[in-house]
Design a protein around this motif. Structure first.
Motif, PDB file in Angstrom:
ATOM      1  N   TRP A 132       0.817  -1.227   0.000  1.00 38.17           N
ATOM      2  CA  TRP A 132       0.000   0.000   0.000  1.00 38.17           C
ATOM      3  C   TRP A 132       0.849   1.274   0.000  1.00 38.17           C
ATOM      4  CZ3 TRP A 132       0.705   3.495   3.851  1.00 38.17           C
ATOM      5  CH2 TRP A 132       1.285   3.049   5.046  1.00 38.17           C
ATOM      6  N   HIS A 133       2.076   1.200   0.584  1.00 34.83           N
ATOM      7  CA  HIS A 133       2.890   2.410   0.699  1.00 34.83           C
ATOM      8  C   HIS A 133       3.395   2.924  -0.648  1.00 34.83           C
ATOM      9  CE1 HIS A 133       5.756  -0.958   0.761  1.00 34.83           C
ATOM     10  NE2 HIS A 133       6.592  -0.116   0.171  1.00 34.83           N
ATOM     11  N   LYS A 134       3.246   2.118  -1.716  1.00 39.07           N
ATOM     12  CA  LYS A 134       3.674   2.553  -3.041  1.00 39.07           C
ATOM     13  C   LYS A 134       2.625   3.435  -3.719  1.00 39.07           C
ATOM     14  CE  LYS A 134       6.659  -1.442  -3.923  1.00 39.07           C
ATOM     15  NZ  LYS A 134       6.940  -2.581  -4.844  1.00 39.07           N
ATOM     16  N   ARG A 135       1.468   3.529  -3.143  1.00 40.58           N
ATOM     17  CA  ARG A 135       0.399   4.327  -3.736  1.00 40.58           C
ATOM     18  C   ARG A 135       0.596   5.813  -3.428  1.00 40.58           C
ATOM     19  NH1 ARG A 135      -4.053   1.912  -5.781  1.00 40.58           N
ATOM     20  NH2 ARG A 135      -3.987  -0.374  -5.806  1.00 40.58           N
ATOM     21  N   PRO A 136      -0.023   6.685  -4.220  1.00 40.37           N
ATOM     22  CA  PRO A 136       0.156   8.138  -4.029  1.00 40.37           C
ATOM     23  C   PRO A 136      -0.415   8.582  -2.695  1.00 40.37           C
ATOM     24  CG  PRO A 136      -1.555   7.682  -5.673  1.00 40.37           C
ATOM     25  CD  PRO A 136      -0.879   6.378  -5.392  1.00 40.37           C
ATOM     26  N   PRO A 137       0.143   9.672  -2.130  1.00 44.73           N
ATOM     27  CA  PRO A 137      -0.290  10.137  -0.808  1.00 44.73           C
ATOM     28  C   PRO A 137      -1.723  10.631  -0.764  1.00 44.73           C
ATOM     29  CG  PRO A 137       1.241  11.696  -1.826  1.00 44.73           C
ATOM     30  CD  PRO A 137       1.248  10.462  -2.661  1.00 44.73           C
ATOM     31  N   THR A 138      -2.326  10.849  -1.916  1.00 50.52           N
ATOM     32  CA  THR A 138      -3.734  11.236  -1.916  1.00 50.52           C
ATOM     33  C   THR A 138      -4.649  10.063  -1.564  1.00 50.52           C
ATOM     34  OG1 THR A 138      -3.806  10.804  -4.303  1.00 50.52           O
ATOM     35  CG2 THR A 138      -3.391  13.088  -3.587  1.00 50.52           C
ATOM     36  N   GLN A 139      -4.100   8.829  -1.641  1.00 43.90           N
ATOM     37  CA  GLN A 139      -4.919   7.643  -1.382  1.00 43.90           C
ATOM     38  C   GLN A 139      -4.629   7.004  -0.028  1.00 43.90           C
ATOM     39  OE1 GLN A 139      -4.301   4.885  -4.613  1.00 43.90           O
ATOM     40  NE2 GLN A 139      -5.164   6.268  -6.169  1.00 43.90           N
ATOM     41  N   VAL A 140      -3.379   7.108   0.418  1.00 45.17           N
ATOM     42  CA  VAL A 140      -2.994   6.382   1.632  1.00 45.17           C
ATOM     43  C   VAL A 140      -2.308   7.332   2.628  1.00 45.17           C
ATOM     44  CG1 VAL A 140      -2.722   4.170   0.456  1.00 45.17           C
ATOM     45  CG2 VAL A 140      -0.772   5.737   0.631  1.00 45.17           C
ATOM     46  N   CYS A 141      -2.136   6.866   3.835  1.00 45.93           N
ATOM     47  CA  CYS A 141      -1.437   7.631   4.872  1.00 45.93           C
ATOM     48  C   CYS A 141       0.040   7.759   4.504  1.00 45.93           C
ATOM     49  CB  CYS A 141      -1.563   6.938   6.221  1.00 45.93           C
ATOM     50  SG  CYS A 141      -3.257   6.827   6.841  1.00 45.93           S
ATOM     51  N   ARG A 142       0.654   8.813   5.012  1.00 43.51           N
ATOM     52  CA  ARG A 142       2.078   9.041   4.754  1.00 43.51           C
ATOM     53  C   ARG A 142       2.876   8.761   6.019  1.00 43.51           C
ATOM     54  NH1 ARG A 142       3.336  14.530   1.775  1.00 43.51           N
ATOM     55  NH2 ARG A 142       5.265  13.353   1.368  1.00 43.51           N
ATOM     56  N   PRO A 143       4.012   8.068   5.891  1.00 41.51           N
ATOM     57  CA  PRO A 143       4.853   7.832   7.080  1.00 41.51           C
ATOM     58  C   PRO A 143       5.456   9.153   7.544  1.00 41.51           C
ATOM     59  CG  PRO A 143       5.983   7.124   5.087  1.00 41.51           C
ATOM     60  CD  PRO A 143       4.608   7.517   4.662  1.00 41.51           C
ATOM     61  N   THR A 144       5.171   9.545   8.756  1.00 46.64           N
ATOM     62  CA  THR A 144       5.607  10.837   9.282  1.00 46.64           C
ATOM     63  C   THR A 144       6.534  10.610  10.462  1.00 46.64           C
ATOM     64  OG1 THR A 144       3.495  11.799   8.607  1.00 46.64           O
ATOM     65  CG2 THR A 144       4.834  13.059  10.172  1.00 46.64           C
ATOM     66  N   SER A 145       7.726  11.178  10.386  1.00 47.50           N
ATOM     67  CA  SER A 145       8.726  11.047  11.455  1.00 47.50           C
ATOM     68  C   SER A 145       9.028  12.431  12.012  1.00 47.50           C
ATOM     69  CB  SER A 145      10.009  10.418  10.911  1.00 47.50           C
ATOM     70  OG  SER A 145       9.757   9.151  10.333  1.00 47.50           O
ATOM     71  N   ARG A 146       9.064  12.519  13.323  1.00 47.49           N
ATOM     72  CA  ARG A 146       9.349  13.795  13.987  1.00 47.49           C
ATOM     73  C   ARG A 146      10.410  13.577  15.061  1.00 47.49           C
ATOM     74  NH1 ARG A 146       3.640  13.491  13.718  1.00 47.49           N
ATOM     75  NH2 ARG A 146       2.740  14.995  12.237  1.00 47.49           N
ATOM     76  N   ILE A 147      11.345  14.517  15.111  1.00 49.00           N
ATOM     77  CA  ILE A 147      12.397  14.500  16.122  1.00 49.00           C
ATOM     78  C   ILE A 147      12.519  15.907  16.701  1.00 49.00           C
ATOM     79  CG2 ILE A 147      14.885  14.277  16.545  1.00 49.00           C
ATOM     80  CD1 ILE A 147      14.994  12.177  14.394  1.00 49.00           C
ATOM     81  N   GLY A 148      12.557  16.032  18.001  1.00 48.38           N
ATOM     82  CA  GLY A 148      12.805  17.310  18.647  1.00 48.38           C
ATOM     83  C   GLY A 148      14.275  17.407  19.031  1.00 48.38           C
ATOM     84  N   ALA A 149      14.976  18.412  18.504  1.00 52.50           N
ATOM     85  CA  ALA A 149      16.413  18.531  18.755  1.00 52.50           C
ATOM     86  C   ALA A 149      16.756  19.952  19.195  1.00 52.50           C
ATOM     87  CB  ALA A 149      17.205  18.177  17.502  1.00 52.50           C
ATOM     88  N   PHE A 150      17.791  20.067  20.048  1.00 53.64           N
ATOM     89  CA  PHE A 150      18.318  21.375  20.418  1.00 53.64           C
ATOM     90  C   PHE A 150      19.298  21.847  19.343  1.00 53.64           C
ATOM     91  CE2 PHE A 150      17.711  19.377  24.724  1.00 53.64           C
ATOM     92  CZ  PHE A 150      16.669  20.193  25.133  1.00 53.64           C
ATOM     93  N   LEU A 151      19.199  23.119  18.977  1.00 50.91           N
ATOM     94  CA  LEU A 151      20.219  23.749  18.130  1.00 50.91           C
ATOM     95  C   LEU A 151      21.009  24.670  19.049  1.00 50.91           C
ATOM     96  CD1 LEU A 151      18.176  24.543  14.875  1.00 50.91           C
ATOM     97  CD2 LEU A 151      19.675  22.593  15.349  1.00 50.91           C
ATOM     98  N   PRO A 152      22.129  24.193  19.582  1.00 42.74           N
ATOM     99  CA  PRO A 152      22.799  24.885  20.696  1.00 42.74           C
ATOM    100  C   PRO A 152      23.342  26.264  20.371  1.00 42.74           C
ATOM    101  CG  PRO A 152      24.167  23.101  19.850  1.00 42.74           C
ATOM    102  CD  PRO A 152      22.849  22.977  19.177  1.00 42.74           C
ATOM    103  N   ASP A 153      23.485  26.595  19.089  1.00 44.79           N
ATOM    104  CA  ASP A 153      24.040  27.901  18.731  1.00 44.79           C
ATOM    105  C   ASP A 153      22.965  28.933  18.416  1.00 44.79           C
ATOM    106  OD1 ASP A 153      26.784  27.170  18.984  1.00 44.79           O
ATOM    107  OD2 ASP A 153      26.601  26.063  17.112  1.00 44.79           O
ATOM    108  N   LEU A 154      21.695  28.572  18.644  1.00 45.46           N
ATOM    109  CA  LEU A 154      20.592  29.516  18.480  1.00 45.46           C
ATOM    110  C   LEU A 154      20.055  29.922  19.847  1.00 45.46           C
ATOM    111  CD1 LEU A 154      18.639  28.113  15.396  1.00 45.46           C
ATOM    112  CD2 LEU A 154      20.337  29.925  15.490  1.00 45.46           C
TER     113      LEU A 154
END
Length: 360
Positions: A132-154
């Motif tokens: 199913w993951h080969k189908r267009p995103p208009t038809q199926v869910c999209r794998p979503t990855s999120r990471i929270g990271a510190f940017l120490p120089d900001l």
């Protein structure tokens, strides 16, 4: 002492987002914006101050921008940075799910087995099967990855959320982070390097171009990443992990000779030698220079010589030197019943240093 709501998440404030693409206006009237895959990172935030600082650090131009399906304007910079240095907070920082978004927000969120919003089995798998993951995103869910990271120089204390919807990036991120989590137990921060990598694959005779976000530990050697948690200082400056430890300054050697010259009895002088012996500063056999000097002081005391002035006091001939100027000596066994044998110099201790002499 403060108290917490046990069921509430405890997470750092989100200062902005790290994106791998942006949109540009569509020249065709009535058409929506055109998505663009970026070769460099795009940083967005509600705060112009943060984006201005990012532009100064990573290059790029500060511009106002309104996300799709939002009426609230934000700020963004399409940076010139092909790589970001960041710090991952302690814990499992990766959040992944299959998601489908619509005009009303997130419509489906699934872990590949169960769709949590509708509380039902995975819709995409049931409808389209294993591929199913080969189908267009208009038809199926999209794998979503999120990471929270510190940017120490900001500026400020908070995380920047990295988000990608790449199927292949999801697999790469999970594999790399799980290896680090296994080594650290998620109990410490981890410095990382992040970059966008362009890749391609051939399937069913077709070549597909795609990109993944690489997140790898930024440490001098692999063993540092697998050797357990590191300190906050090392997370901020990983190069310290590979620097040789600064040797502690050696402790100042006690002046045993000066101590012995303050003694008034041979027993007290012997006690000074014992302390030096226990500290490892003299040879148990008495062959070193310090032992010989302490023995000479003991001989002077026995002969009535003032060790401070060198003057000789009157004393009877019973303990005087022989014709060669040598005093009678003996090997003294000063072992107590409750302690292991201790070696003493085999030469030089005056006979008056009787077994069991005091000062130890």
């Amino acid at each position: 002492m403060g108290s917490r709501i046990l069921t509430m998440k405890r997470q750092a404030a989100e200062l902005g987002r790290i994106r791998t693409g942006y949109s540009r206006p569509n020249p065709n009237a009535g058409k929506g914006p055109i998505p663009v895959k970026s070769k460099t990172f795009v940083l967005t935030s509600h705060s112009r101050e943060y984006i201005a600082a990012a532009a100064e650090l990573y290059g790029g131009r500060v511009e106002q921008w309104t996300p799709q399906r939002s009426s609230v304007a934000q700020w963004r910079v399409i940076t010139e940075a092909t790589e970001l240095r960041a710090i991952l907070p302690a814990g499992d920082v990766l959040n992944q799910s299959y998601e489908m978004w619509g005009g009303g927000g997130c419509e489906r969120r699934c872990d590949g087995v169960t769709e949590s919003i509708g509380r039902r089995p995975c819709v995409c798998l049931a409808k389209y099967g294993e591929e199913w993951h080969k189908r267009p995103p208009t038809q199926v869910c999209r794998p979503t990855s999120r990471i929270g990271a510190f940017l120490p120089d900001l500026p400020d204390l908070g995380v920047w959320r990295l988000e990608t919807k790449s199927y292949y990036a999801a697999d790469v991120l999970a594999g790399g982070l799980d290896t680090v989590l296994q080594a650290t137990g998620g109990t410490g921060m981890m410095p990382v390097r992040m970059w966008i990598e362009q890749r391609s694959r051939v399937a069913d005779g077709n070549t597909k171009q795609y990109q993944v976000v690489m997140v790898v530990p930024s440490l001098p050697k692999l063993r540092h990443a697998l050797n357990g948690p590191i300190s906050t200082a090392a997370a901020l400056d990983p190069s310290t992990l590979d620097r040789p430890a600064i040797a502690a300054a050696p402790a100042e050697l006690p002046d045993y000779v000066a101590e012995a010259r303050q003694c008034r009895t041979v027993e007290d002088a012997r006690a000074v030698w014992h302390r030096a012996n226990r500290a490892g500063h003299v040879d148990p056999k008495g062959a070193d220079e310090l032992s010989q000097r302490l023995v000479q002081i003991a001989q002077d005391i026995a002969a009535g010589v003032d060790t401070q002035t060198g003057e000789t006091a009157d004393q009877d001939d019973e303990h005087g030197p022989d014709d060669d100027g040598v005093y009678d000596v003996e090997v003294v066994d000063d072992q107590g019943d409750d302690e292991p044998p201790t070696a003493y110099p085999s030469a030089g201790w005056p006979q008056v240093a009787a077994p069991g002499g005091g000062g130890r």
